[in-house]
Design a protein around this motif. Structure first.
Motif, PDB file in Angstrom:
ATOM      1  N   SER A  69      15.553   9.875 -16.247  1.00  0.00           N
ATOM      2  CA  SER A  69      14.499   9.273 -15.414  1.00  0.00           C
ATOM      3  C   SER A  69      14.467   7.757 -15.601  1.00  0.00           C
ATOM      4  O   SER A  69      14.341   6.992 -14.657  1.00  0.00           O
ATOM      5  CB  SER A  69      13.150   9.877 -15.792  1.00  0.00           C
ATOM      6  N   ILE A  70      14.569   7.324 -16.858  1.00  0.00           N
ATOM      7  CA  ILE A  70      14.529   5.884 -17.136  1.00  0.00           C
ATOM      8  C   ILE A  70      15.770   5.194 -16.606  1.00  0.00           C
ATOM      9  O   ILE A  70      15.741   4.007 -16.281  1.00  0.00           O
ATOM     10  CB  ILE A  70      14.386   5.677 -18.647  1.00  0.00           C
ATOM     11  N   ALA A  71      16.811   5.954 -16.441  1.00  0.00           N
ATOM     12  CA  ALA A  71      18.072   5.375 -15.980  1.00  0.00           C
ATOM     13  C   ALA A  71      18.177   5.237 -14.463  1.00  0.00           C
ATOM     14  O   ALA A  71      19.248   5.032 -13.926  1.00  0.00           O
ATOM     15  CB  ALA A  71      19.223   6.227 -16.509  1.00  0.00           C
ATOM     16  N   LEU A  72      17.037   5.422 -13.765  1.00  0.00           N
ATOM     17  CA  LEU A  72      17.090   5.256 -12.302  1.00  0.00           C
ATOM     18  C   LEU A  72      17.621   3.872 -11.945  1.00  0.00           C
ATOM     19  O   LEU A  72      17.378   2.893 -12.655  1.00  0.00           O
ATOM     20  CB  LEU A  72      15.698   5.434 -11.712  1.00  0.00           C
ATOM     21  N   ASP A  73      18.210   3.815 -10.803  1.00  0.00           N
ATOM     22  CA  ASP A  73      18.831   2.569 -10.359  1.00  0.00           C
ATOM     23  C   ASP A  73      17.783   1.452 -10.270  1.00  0.00           C
ATOM     24  O   ASP A  73      16.797   1.558  -9.545  1.00  0.00           O
ATOM     25  CB  ASP A  73      19.490   2.783  -9.001  1.00  0.00           C
ATOM     26  N   ALA A  74      17.993   0.355 -11.034  1.00  0.00           N
ATOM     27  CA  ALA A  74      17.045  -0.766 -11.053  1.00  0.00           C
ATOM     28  C   ALA A  74      16.893  -1.402  -9.684  1.00  0.00           C
ATOM     29  O   ALA A  74      15.810  -1.861  -9.304  1.00  0.00           O
ATOM     30  CB  ALA A  74      17.516  -1.788 -12.074  1.00  0.00           C
ATOM     31  N   TRP A  75      17.965  -1.416  -8.916  1.00  0.00           N
ATOM     32  CA  TRP A  75      17.882  -2.013  -7.572  1.00  0.00           C
ATOM     33  C   TRP A  75      16.972  -1.233  -6.653  1.00  0.00           C
ATOM     34  O   TRP A  75      16.225  -1.809  -5.864  1.00  0.00           O
ATOM     35  CB  TRP A  75      19.288  -2.119  -6.961  1.00  0.00           C
ATOM     36  N   VAL A  76      17.036   0.071  -6.766  1.00  0.00           N
ATOM     37  CA  VAL A  76      16.177   0.915  -5.928  1.00  0.00           C
ATOM     38  C   VAL A  76      14.714   0.673  -6.267  1.00  0.00           C
ATOM     39  O   VAL A  76      13.843   0.539  -5.386  1.00  0.00           O
ATOM     40  CB  VAL A  76      16.542   2.403  -6.108  1.00  0.00           C
ATOM     41  N   ILE A  77      14.434   0.549  -7.568  1.00  0.00           N
ATOM     42  CA  ILE A  77      13.051   0.309  -8.010  1.00  0.00           C
ATOM     43  C   ILE A  77      12.574  -1.057  -7.512  1.00  0.00           C
ATOM     44  O   ILE A  77      11.436  -1.200  -7.031  1.00  0.00           O
ATOM     45  CB  ILE A  77      12.957   0.397  -9.540  1.00  0.00           C
ATOM     46  N   ALA A  78      13.452  -2.060  -7.610  1.00  0.00           N
ATOM     47  CA  ALA A  78      13.066  -3.413  -7.190  1.00  0.00           C
ATOM     48  C   ALA A  78      12.757  -3.464  -5.691  1.00  0.00           C
ATOM     49  O   ALA A  78      11.753  -4.033  -5.247  1.00  0.00           O
ATOM     50  CB  ALA A  78      14.169  -4.399  -7.549  1.00  0.00           C
ATOM     51  N   ILE A  79      13.654  -2.837  -4.894  1.00  0.00           N
ATOM     52  CA  ILE A  79      13.444  -2.834  -3.437  1.00  0.00           C
ATOM     53  C   ILE A  79      12.173  -2.084  -3.086  1.00  0.00           C
ATOM     54  O   ILE A  79      11.369  -2.512  -2.240  1.00  0.00           O
ATOM     55  CB  ILE A  79      14.673  -2.218  -2.734  1.00  0.00           C
ATOM     56  N   PHE A  80      11.976  -0.963  -3.743  1.00  0.00           N
ATOM     57  CA  PHE A  80      10.785  -0.154  -3.494  1.00  0.00           C
ATOM     58  C   PHE A  80       9.504  -0.950  -3.834  1.00  0.00           C
ATOM     59  O   PHE A  80       8.508  -0.917  -3.100  1.00  0.00           O
ATOM     60  CB  PHE A  80      10.860   1.132  -4.329  1.00  0.00           C
ATOM     61  N   THR A  81       9.568  -1.699  -4.946  1.00  0.00           N
ATOM     62  CA  THR A  81       8.415  -2.500  -5.369  1.00  0.00           C
ATOM     63  C   THR A  81       8.097  -3.594  -4.352  1.00  0.00           C
ATOM     64  O   THR A  81       6.932  -3.815  -3.981  1.00  0.00           O
ATOM     65  CB  THR A  81       8.687  -3.126  -6.743  1.00  0.00           C
ATOM     66  N   ILE A  82       9.154  -4.244  -3.879  1.00  0.00           N
ATOM     67  CA  ILE A  82       8.954  -5.330  -2.896  1.00  0.00           C
ATOM     68  C   ILE A  82       8.364  -4.786  -1.602  1.00  0.00           C
ATOM     69  O   ILE A  82       7.414  -5.351  -1.028  1.00  0.00           O
ATOM     70  CB  ILE A  82      10.282  -6.064  -2.628  1.00  0.00           C
ATOM     71  N   LEU A  83       8.910  -3.679  -1.112  1.00  0.00           N
ATOM     72  CA  LEU A  83       8.387  -3.069   0.120  1.00  0.00           C
ATOM     73  C   LEU A  83       6.933  -2.656  -0.052  1.00  0.00           C
ATOM     74  O   LEU A  83       6.102  -2.864   0.842  1.00  0.00           O
ATOM     75  CB  LEU A  83       9.252  -1.876   0.514  1.00  0.00           C
ATOM     76  N   LEU A  84       6.655  -2.087  -1.194  1.00  0.00           N
ATOM     77  CA  LEU A  84       5.288  -1.645  -1.450  1.00  0.00           C
ATOM     78  C   LEU A  84       4.336  -2.844  -1.526  1.00  0.00           C
ATOM     79  O   LEU A  84       3.215  -2.798  -0.990  1.00  0.00           O
ATOM     80  CB  LEU A  84       5.248  -0.860  -2.766  1.00  0.00           C
ATOM     81  N   LEU A  85       4.813  -3.912  -2.119  1.00  0.00           N
ATOM     82  CA  LEU A  85       3.996  -5.127  -2.225  1.00  0.00           C
ATOM     83  C   LEU A  85       3.704  -5.708  -0.838  1.00  0.00           C
ATOM     84  O   LEU A  85       2.575  -6.106  -0.532  1.00  0.00           O
ATOM     85  CB  LEU A  85       4.722  -6.151  -3.092  1.00  0.00           C
ATOM     86  N   ILE A  86       4.733  -5.747   0.009  1.00  0.00           N
ATOM     87  CA  ILE A  86       4.564  -6.265   1.379  1.00  0.00           C
ATOM     88  C   ILE A  86       3.563  -5.415   2.151  1.00  0.00           C
ATOM     89  O   ILE A  86       2.676  -5.930   2.852  1.00  0.00           O
ATOM     90  CB  ILE A  86       5.925  -6.320   2.097  1.00  0.00           C
ATOM     91  N   ILE A  87       3.689  -4.103   2.040  1.00  0.00           N
ATOM     92  CA  ILE A  87       2.786  -3.200   2.770  1.00  0.00           C
ATOM     93  C   ILE A  87       1.340  -3.425   2.335  1.00  0.00           C
ATOM     94  O   ILE A  87       0.432  -3.542   3.169  1.00  0.00           O
ATOM     95  CB  ILE A  87       3.203  -1.735   2.547  1.00  0.00           C
ATOM     96  N   TYR A  88       1.125  -3.513   1.041  1.00  0.00           N
ATOM     97  CA  TYR A  88      -0.240  -3.722   0.547  1.00  0.00           C
ATOM     98  C   TYR A  88      -0.773  -5.096   0.958  1.00  0.00           C
ATOM     99  O   TYR A  88      -1.953  -5.251   1.287  1.00  0.00           O
ATOM    100  CB  TYR A  88      -0.292  -3.557  -0.974  1.00  0.00           C
ATOM    101  N   PHE A  89       0.099  -6.091   0.909  1.00  0.00           N
ATOM    102  CA  PHE A  89      -0.347  -7.440   1.294  1.00  0.00           C
ATOM    103  C   PHE A  89      -0.775  -7.460   2.760  1.00  0.00           C
ATOM    104  O   PHE A  89      -1.789  -8.074   3.123  1.00  0.00           O
ATOM    105  CB  PHE A  89       0.775  -8.455   1.053  1.00  0.00           C
ATOM    106  N   ILE A  90       0.021  -6.783   3.619  1.00  0.00           N
ATOM    107  CA  ILE A  90      -0.319  -6.711   5.046  1.00  0.00           C
ATOM    108  C   ILE A  90      -1.643  -5.992   5.250  1.00  0.00           C
ATOM    109  O   ILE A  90      -2.507  -6.428   6.025  1.00  0.00           O
ATOM    110  CB  ILE A  90       0.813  -6.023   5.828  1.00  0.00           C
ATOM    111  N   LEU A  91      -1.820  -4.902   4.536  1.00  0.00           N
ATOM    112  CA  LEU A  91      -3.059  -4.127   4.679  1.00  0.00           C
ATOM    113  C   LEU A  91      -4.276  -4.922   4.192  1.00  0.00           C
ATOM    114  O   LEU A  91      -5.328  -4.943   4.840  1.00  0.00           O
ATOM    115  CB  LEU A  91      -2.943  -2.813   3.896  1.00  0.00           C
ATOM    116  N   ILE A  92      -4.130  -5.585   3.030  1.00  0.00           N
ATOM    117  CA  ILE A  92      -5.255  -6.319   2.455  1.00  0.00           C
ATOM    118  C   ILE A  92      -5.599  -7.558   3.279  1.00  0.00           C
ATOM    119  O   ILE A  92      -6.773  -7.913   3.446  1.00  0.00           O
ATOM    120  CB  ILE A  92      -4.941  -6.697   0.991  1.00  0.00           C
TER     121      ILE A  92
END
Length: 465
Positions: A69-92
């Protein structure tokens, strides 16, 4: 408007980003926790603990272990975090973006000519300040356009006034007032139209409104007072008319021509002359001759400031009115010495006032005779230095004639009587004698024994004694 630091747009952006990050971290934590719980044997019901040879245990989660689980691809986590941040910023920040769109929409409406609807002002940040400024600009633009329409209506009303179409003039001025309630010329014009229609109460009401609205415009306020005074004269409310003219005079004393673009010094003096003469006329009407003479004097003082060829006033006509009025006022006060110069001035202006002047001279002589102030002597001509007025009325030659006549009478005695009368028949001699008589001097005829036989009365009569 100064924006408070903690309500500024910059601070809001920081807070939007902060809350977006918090929301992103919380969401990711929940997701990974869900994945963890789902992959463990607690959810699958297959939990087991296996002890190795070393005696240390290892947790197993079926085909998915914590290390995997900890070995998940760091790039996938980073992209997911950025997308999630953008979505929340747009909503807020959606509320803020919506407000910006409202501002843009309001500007577009203004651009298309719609100046009726304001942009709502929300909050206290820079964008609310922009919205307030745009609203103020919209309001000013709207008022400017309405004022321009009002000016056009006033011009139309003035055209109707010139044509004496008073009904249409009232309609145009009324429409102008509806567009711009602070348009003073509209009230003044409508008052003139009402006067033409003989609706005097309505005219007075409009002039009164104009007076009330021009406290900081003394020249225009004076014009309004004059207008109301003229209506009061038409309705024979002469006391009110005099009061209005006096108020106009007070207002004109406050005028600073340098602060008014469309009024010159000559225009100001011309209006003062009109007011002074009106005050004088009404004061005389009420028998207040002292006040009348004083007002006529003010008018003449103002006339001295105007050239004869000015286009703001008929200077000669105004002088004739002022001199004539002051002469009458002083005549009523029996101030004959002050009347004579005014009649001399009128004669110089080409007015036929010789008869009135002679009447005043006779009145002066009679008044002095009644007062016992006539000078007397045993000589034909009382000794006096006439240079003070002789130079003014240019009668030096006539005085010399009279002196010669007096000397002749002394020499010839009774024989000189007819010769003296003949000498005094010249126009210069007559004028000189009238001035001498007006000032209390007499020409007397004596016989050889010193007995006074006659006194000169005028150019055609001697009073026998």
């Amino acid at each position: 408007m100064k924006v408070k630091r903690f309500k500024s747009f910059r601070f809001k952006m920081v807070m939007y980003m902060f809350f977006s990050l918090i929301a992103t971290f919380i969401t990711e934590g929940l997701i990974f926790m869900g994945i963890y719980l789902y992959e463990t044997e607690i959810i699958a019901g297959e939990y087991k603990k296996v002890w190795g040879a070393s005696g240390q245990g290892k947790m197993s989660f079926g085909t998915f272990t914590m290390s995997q689980s900890i070995a998940l691809d760091a790039w996938v986590i980073a992209i997911f975090t950025i997308l999630l941040l953008i979505i929340y910023f747009i909503l807020i920040s959606n509320k803020f973006v919506t407000y910006v769109r409202e501002i843009i929409s309001g500007v577009e409406r203004m651009k298309s000519g719609d100046l009726m609807e304001e942009i709502p002002v929300r909050g206290e940040d820079e964008f609310s300040e922009i919205a307030a400024s745009i609203n103020e600009m919209r309001h000013n633009l709207y008022e400017t356009m309405e004022a321009q329409k009002a000016v056009e209506k006033v011009d139309l009303g003035q055209k109707y006034l010139t044509e004496q179409n008073y009904t249409e003039a009232v309609a145009s001025f009324t429409e102008a007032i509806g567009l711009d309630p602070e348009n003073i010329p509209a009230y003044m014009g409508r008052a003139q139209a009402y006067t033409g229609l003989k609706q005097y109460d309505d005219a007075k009401a409009d002039y009164t409104t104009a007076i009330e609205k021009t406290e900081d415009q003394p020249y225009m306020q004076a014009e309004a007072y004059i207008g109301r005074a003229e209506v009061n004269e038409l309705t024979t409310d002469n006391e009110d008319a005099l009061s209005d003219y006096e108020s106009a005079s007070t207002a004109l004393d406050k005028v600073d021509v340098e602060k008014i673009t469309d009024v010159t010094e000559q225009m100001l003096e011309a209006l003062k002359i009109k007011v002074y003469n009106a005050c004088a006329r009404l004061s005389a009407f009420f028998g207040r001759n002292e006040a009348a003479a004083a007002s006529y004097t003010k008018a003449l003082d103002s006339l001295e400031k105007l050239p004869d060829d000015t286009d703001v006033l008929d200077v000669k006509a105004a002088k004739v009115e002022s001199y004539t009025g002051r002469a009458k006022a002083n005549n009523a006060l029996e101030k004959y010495e002050e009347v004579l110069p005014d009649y001399d001035a009128l004669i110089a202006l080409g007015e036929d006032k010789s008869a009135e002047r002679d009447t005043i001279l006779a009145a002066m002589s009679l008044a002095k005779s009644k007062a016992g102030s006539l000078n007397s002597s045993d000589s034909w001509l009382d000794e006096v230095n006439h240079a003070d007025y002789a130079e003014e009325i240019q009668l030096s030659a006539a005085e010399e004639v009279l002196k010669q006549a007096a000397e002749q009478a002394k020499a010839d005695g009774t024989k000189a009587y007819d010769n003296v009368k003949k000498t005094l028949e010249t126009e210069d001699a007559k004028a000189a004698m009238q001035n001498l008589l007006a000032r209390g001097y007499q020409l007397r005829y004596y016989d050889a024994d010193g007995k006074m036989l006659a006194v000169y009365v005028n150019d055609t009569a001697w009073a026998d004694v």
